[in-house]
Design a protein around this motif. Structure first.
Motif, PDB file in Angstrom:
ATOM      1  N   ASP A 116      16.166   4.037   1.290  1.00  0.00           N
ATOM      2  CA  ASP A 116      14.973   3.231   1.007  1.00  0.00           C
ATOM      3  C   ASP A 116      14.796   2.105   2.022  1.00  0.00           C
ATOM      4  OD1 ASP A 116      14.363   4.810  -1.138  1.00  0.00           O
ATOM      5  OD2 ASP A 116      15.191   3.452  -2.647  1.00  0.00           O
ATOM      6  N   GLU A 159      11.779   1.474   4.785  1.00  0.00           N
ATOM      7  CA  GLU A 159      11.162   0.160   4.973  1.00  0.00           C
ATOM      8  C   GLU A 159      11.229  -0.271   6.434  1.00  0.00           C
ATOM      9  OE1 GLU A 159      12.262  -3.115   2.411  1.00  0.00           O
ATOM     10  OE2 GLU A 159      12.766  -1.729   0.806  1.00  0.00           O
ATOM     11  N   LYS A 161       7.424  11.327  -2.309  1.00  0.00           N
ATOM     12  CA  LYS A 161       6.733  10.042  -2.439  1.00  0.00           C
ATOM     13  C   LYS A 161       5.538   9.976  -1.491  1.00  0.00           C
ATOM     14  CE  LYS A 161      11.049   7.586  -3.508  1.00  0.00           C
ATOM     15  NZ  LYS A 161      11.952   6.464  -3.111  1.00  0.00           N
ATOM     16  N   ASP A 181      -0.044  -1.015   7.660  1.00  0.00           N
ATOM     17  CA  ASP A 181       0.515  -1.427   6.371  1.00  0.00           C
ATOM     18  C   ASP A 181       0.697  -0.198   5.491  1.00  0.00           C
ATOM     19  OD1 ASP A 181       0.541  -4.355   6.701  1.00  0.00           O
ATOM     20  OD2 ASP A 181      -1.646  -4.152   6.780  1.00  0.00           O
ATOM     21  N   PHE A 182       1.752  -0.204   4.670  1.00  0.00           N
ATOM     22  CA  PHE A 182       2.089   0.943   3.829  1.00  0.00           C
ATOM     23  C   PHE A 182       2.173   0.501   2.370  1.00  0.00           C
ATOM     24  CE2 PHE A 182       3.437   1.834   8.055  1.00  0.00           C
ATOM     25  CZ  PHE A 182       3.285   3.199   8.230  1.00  0.00           C
ATOM     26  N   LYS A 183       1.354   1.123   1.527  1.00  0.00           N
ATOM     27  CA  LYS A 183       1.336   0.793   0.107  1.00  0.00           C
ATOM     28  C   LYS A 183       1.717   2.031  -0.695  1.00  0.00           C
ATOM     29  CE  LYS A 183      -2.495   0.721  -2.264  1.00  0.00           C
ATOM     30  NZ  LYS A 183      -3.854   0.368  -2.738  1.00  0.00           N
ATOM     31  N   PRO A 184       2.787   1.960  -1.503  1.00  0.00           N
ATOM     32  CA  PRO A 184       3.161   3.137  -2.300  1.00  0.00           C
ATOM     33  C   PRO A 184       2.062   3.500  -3.291  1.00  0.00           C
ATOM     34  CG  PRO A 184       4.438   1.212  -2.967  1.00  0.00           C
ATOM     35  CD  PRO A 184       3.673   0.821  -1.736  1.00  0.00           C
ATOM     36  N   PHE A 207       8.632   1.450   8.486  1.00  0.00           N
ATOM     37  CA  PHE A 207       7.319   0.861   8.205  1.00  0.00           C
ATOM     38  C   PHE A 207       7.171  -0.497   8.911  1.00  0.00           C
ATOM     39  CE2 PHE A 207       6.857   3.093   3.791  1.00  0.00           C
ATOM     40  CZ  PHE A 207       6.745   4.308   4.430  1.00  0.00           C
ATOM     41  N   TRP A 213       2.473   7.155   0.400  1.00  0.00           N
ATOM     42  CA  TRP A 213       2.004   5.812   0.725  1.00  0.00           C
ATOM     43  C   TRP A 213       0.602   5.902   1.331  1.00  0.00           C
ATOM     44  CZ3 TRP A 213       6.881   7.608   1.408  1.00  0.00           C
ATOM     45  CH2 TRP A 213       7.950   6.848   0.903  1.00  0.00           C
ATOM     46  N   GLU A 214      -0.232   4.919   1.004  1.00  0.00           N
ATOM     47  CA  GLU A 214      -1.486   4.772   1.727  1.00  0.00           C
ATOM     48  C   GLU A 214      -1.216   3.916   2.957  1.00  0.00           C
ATOM     49  OE1 GLU A 214      -6.071   3.101   1.512  1.00  0.00           O
ATOM     50  OE2 GLU A 214      -4.628   2.485  -0.027  1.00  0.00           O
ATOM     51  N   VAL A 215      -1.724   4.352   4.099  1.00  0.00           N
ATOM     52  CA  VAL A 215      -1.546   3.633   5.353  1.00  0.00           C
ATOM     53  C   VAL A 215      -2.878   2.988   5.725  1.00  0.00           C
ATOM     54  CG1 VAL A 215      -0.757   3.803   7.744  1.00  0.00           C
ATOM     55  CG2 VAL A 215       0.110   5.420   6.024  1.00  0.00           C
TER      56      VAL A 215
END
Length: 674
Positions: free
Chosen positions: A359, A363, A390, A376-379, A366, A392-394
């Motif tokens: 994990d 990170e 998993k 930016d990366f948002k789960p 990212f 993520w929105e980039v």
């Protein structure tokens, strides 16, 4: 009702809703998508207007989108979560897809239209990108047999069908051999193994409903077992099981498949007028011809072998000190190399591993992407194909850029290795389409409430694949044909291998290499030892890689039917291959070159790209900052976002000013003794 696989996905971000997909729908979806695509291509050929870029090339870009959608979903599932039904569909569909592609690319009317656009490309008011696409379409049709006689076209199509079938069988056989082999061990057979390996083997046993501990052919278990197990007999059993995948006789044997594949490739090249398949394959790569490939590989081979020879002597001494009386063997190398690192560098893998949590390494990747490219990366939660996967929105400055999907854990239904693929590419000519990138790895899933710990090499693999993903996600071109990773094979590894360098940046390690129990960063003394020892076994790794690359190249320089095992042994003998080092990929399990022709005659490309990646990172060193914004902007514009919009050489020269020489790679690998 419309087959759900053919629908436009209205789920968030246009990601397929995998819970709605039924394996029974795939075959029908492929048939319908191929029929629809063929109808679209016929419309283009029947257009009575003079051929233009808009009414021909752009229409071809649209014509098979439905087929691309079905294919991307299906082949991603086959690689990551296969089952008998999917394997059966793949066996049937792969040769049909090959035949369909050949039918389109040998269509006389389409070829005439593409040729006309190509011939008038410089005086038709086309943009630079459109000129490039026109040239690549022309090249694609020509290399696919568009200029052949009708008799040769039929034979060429049959060859492509046969090759697709053989590649499918090769990969399925390899997965079968890997997933079906395991060895149950009890506690008395775990001597020398650190806790993280024991935990991995315990979890593997649970996954297979076995008692005790399971030794499997998953790299994340096999390699640390070879590295730490003091039981030489078990190391030998494990190594031989790994090296003999695809050559155990019976239904999953790959030797005859490899032989037939090489014969058909040679015939394919001959029909097209080339001296060999290697000449055909390398013509449109950066290398251009087999001689340049061989020159590069041999320039690195001798320094690597010298380094490996010195290392072998040191390891042999350790083995004798351990009471060993025999010569060092391939199943002994990793074990004594680990001992040597402990002795020479005071570096213990078990001391390092707790600092590389999966994990945290995600990170870290990212973080580097944010510092370099403002991403930016948002789960996010999506309806994906496995609970472990998993997403993520980039985004960049609040604007959506891409979706990134990570599938990190090994399972018996997933083929071995690590790779990047996509569910959708990027384009702009019919409205902006944002890409969906997928990274696939094979790390051992930890027990509940435990961290997944990586080796330093595992962490480098994660960064490598994320570099590919960035190449997908940052693509900024108009046409799908040149978007994302649509570049020459010996250039495609540059963005991935380059990104590995940021894992070694002290700032990154200090922030993210945190101990799994204490949460504290790696001590400077340990970090220094780690970085000092990173080239400790480069002789071994370079020799095992180059031997595979030279065998691949030699296979495809042949013009007559050959026995691939005989050729492999001849090449290794001519190289004077060290006895204690095996090829990274022996012929029957060399999936890079036999599961498809992507890397055939092209396994060298990792090293070709490495010559550039070491030089490319030097641009940041020269700027005095690994995250220098000006250099990062240039890297983004010239490499990561450019796709195949210009020839690879031009893209690199725009970034760096000139192409580098081989000394860059010798220095990077610690092989330059001068």
């Amino acid at each position: 009702m419309t087959n759900t696989l053919l629908n436009t996905w209205d789920a968030p971000y246009g990601v397929p809703q995998f819970s709605m997909i039924n394996d029974n729908d795939f075959e029908e979806a492929f048939m319908q998508a191929m029929a629809n695509a063929e109808t679209n291509f016929i419309k283009i050929t029947n257009n009575l207007e003079l051929p233009t870029f808009k009414n021909t090339i752009e229409e071809m870009e649209r014509s098979d989108r439905e087929l691309d959608q079905v294919s991307s979903i299906f082949f991603n599932l086959v690689g990551t979560d296969s089952n008998p039904k999917r394997n059966s569909i793949q066996t049937k569909i792969s040769p049909m897809l090959a035949a369909f592609n050949s039918k389109i690319l040998t269509n006389n009317k389409l070829w005439e239209r593409v040729s006309s656009i190509y011939e008038h490309r410089l005086n038709s008011g086309l943009s630079m990108e459109q000129i490039r696409v026109s040239e690549l379409y022309y090249e694609m049709f020509k290399r696919a047999g568009a200029v052949l006689s009708e008799t040769k076209k039929k034979r060429y199509t049959a060859i492509m069908q046969n090759l697709a079938e053989l590649g499918t069988r090769f990969s399925q056989n390899l997965l079968s051999d890997e997933s079906s082999w395991s060895l149950s061990l009890d506690e008395s057979e775990l001597e020398g193994l650190p806790e993280f390996v024991i935990n991995s083997m315990s979890q593997a046993a649970l996954d297979r409903e076995l008692k005790g501990y399971a030794l499997t052919l998953s790299r994340s278990i096999l390699e640390p077992f070879l590295q730490f197990s003091s039981n030489q007999k078990l190391r030998k059993v494990a190594y031989l099981a790994w090296s003999k995948r695809g050559m155990n006789g019976g239904d999953t044997d790959n030797i005859n498949i490899a032989k037939r594949t090489l014969s058909l490739r040679s015939e394919r090249a001959s029909i097209l007028g080339y001296n060999s398949f290697a000449d055909f394959k390398l013509e449109n790569q950066m290398a251009k011809n087999p001689k340049r490939v061989r020159d590069l590989l041999m320039a690195v081979w001798e320094p690597a072998k010298r380094k490996a020879s010195v290392d072998s002597e040191n390891l042999q001494k350790l083995m004798i000190k351990d009471g060993g009386t025999q010569a060092l063997q391939a199943w002994d190398w990793r074990y004594y190399a680990e001992k040597y690192k402990q002795t020479e560098y005071s570096l213990d893998e078990t001391e390092i591993k707790p600092y590389f949590q999966l994990d945290k390494m995600i990170e870290a990747s990212f973080y580097c992407a944010n510092k370099l490219f403002n991403l930016d990366f948002k789960p996010i939660k999506l309806d994906l194909y496995h609970p472990d996967v998993k997403a993520w929105e980039v985004s960049r400055f609040g604007n959506h850029v891409a979706i990134f999907i990570g599938d990190y854990y090994a399972r018996s239904s997933k083929r071995s290795g690590a790779w990047c693929s996509s569910l959708r590419g990027q384009s702009k000519f019919d409205g902006l389409e944002h890409p969906i990138a997928i990274n696939v790895c094979n790390f051992t899933k930890p027990k509940l409430n435990q961290s997944c710990l990586l080796s330093f090499q595992d962490a480098a693999t994660l960064f490598h694949e994320f570099g590919h993903a960035l190449h997908v996600m940052l693509s900024d071109v108009t046409y799908p044909f040149i978007s994302c990773t649509s570049v020459s094979r010996d250039f495609v590894e540059l963005p991935s291998q380059l990104f590995e360098h940021w894992l070694e940046v002290p700032e990154v390690l200090n922030m993210f290499a945190l101990h799994s129990e204490t949460g504290k960063p790696m001590p400077p003394s340990l970090l220094n030892k780690l970085l000092k020892a990173r080239n400790a076994d480069q002789g071994f790794s370079t020799v095992e890689y180059i031997s595979s690359a030279l065998v691949d190249l030699t296979f495809h320089e042949q013009i007559n039917e050959i026995d691939p095992i005989e050729v492999q042994e001849r090449v290794l003998k001519e190289l004077d291959m060290p006895e204690a080092i095996g090829m990274r990929h022996a012929t029957p399990n060399f999936s890079h070159i036999f599961s498809g022709d992507g890397y055939s005659s092209g396994y060298y490309s990792y090293m070709w790209s490495e010559v550039m990646d070491s030089d490319a990172f030097m641009a940041f060193i020269e700027a005095g900052d690994p995250f220098d914004l000006k250099t990062a902007k240039l890297l983004h514009d010239c490499i990561y976002s450019a796709g195949g919009s210009s020839p690879a050489e031009d893209l690199y020269i725009r970034f760096r000013g000139a192409l580098p020489g081989v000394n860059a790679i010798l220095e990077q690998r610690g092989l330059n003794t001068e």
